[in-house]
Design an enzyme around this catalytic site. Structure first.
Site, PDB file in Angstrom:
ATOM      1  N   HIS A   1      27.965 -23.581  75.253  1.00 33.72           N
ATOM      2  CA  HIS A   1      27.569 -24.088  73.947  1.00 33.72           C
ATOM      3  C   HIS A   1      27.824 -25.586  73.868  1.00 33.72           C
ATOM      4  O   HIS A   1      28.685 -26.108  74.560  1.00 33.72           O
ATOM      5  CB  HIS A   1      28.290 -23.347  72.811  1.00 33.72           C
ATOM      6  N   TRP A   2      27.044 -26.235  73.040  1.00 33.12           N
ATOM      7  CA  TRP A   2      27.139 -27.681  72.840  1.00 33.12           C
ATOM      8  C   TRP A   2      27.322 -27.930  71.357  1.00 33.12           C
ATOM      9  O   TRP A   2      26.689 -27.272  70.528  1.00 33.12           O
ATOM     10  CB  TRP A   2      25.865 -28.371  73.320  1.00 33.12           C
TER      11      TRP A   2
END
Length: 111
Positions: free
Chosen positions: A99-100
């Protein structure tokens, strides 16, 4: 927190989120417990545990994910003047799903 919050809670529908952008393979949404005033998370819908576990076969998915991050980041930068794009590894990665974070503003609380 579950080992994989994104699969177990978000993608399963158990935790409702406010979507920012969605494609067939990617979801970007407002963080459920934001650390910054603007805090968006972008995830692949396929389970990938982290940036360093990506396989060659994930290259197209990674390009699609980066395309979504680029579009969301550009919008945040336009609206807020600046943003950061962050991913975490190892101990810093609470949920073991790639995830970012796309964030802007000063932190709302201390880590």
């Amino acid at each position: 927190m579950p080992e994989d919050f994104y699969c177990e809670e978000v993608l399963s529908g158990k935790t409702q989120v406010t979507k920012v952008m969605e494609t067939e393979n990617i979801l970007a949404y407002y963080h459920t417990r934001p650390f910054w005033p603007t805090h968006i998370v972008a995830i692949p819908k396929k389970h990938i545990s982290s940036l360093i576990t990506l396989e060659e076969s994930d290259n197209e998915l990674l390009l699609e994910l980066l395309g979504v991050i680029k579009k969301v980041s550009a919008k945040v930068k336009e609206e807020k003047g600046a943003c950061r794009v962050i991913t975490n590894l190892g101990e810093y990665q609470d949920s073991k799903h790639l995830h970012w974070h796309i964030v802007s503003g000063k932190p709302l609380r201390e880590e």
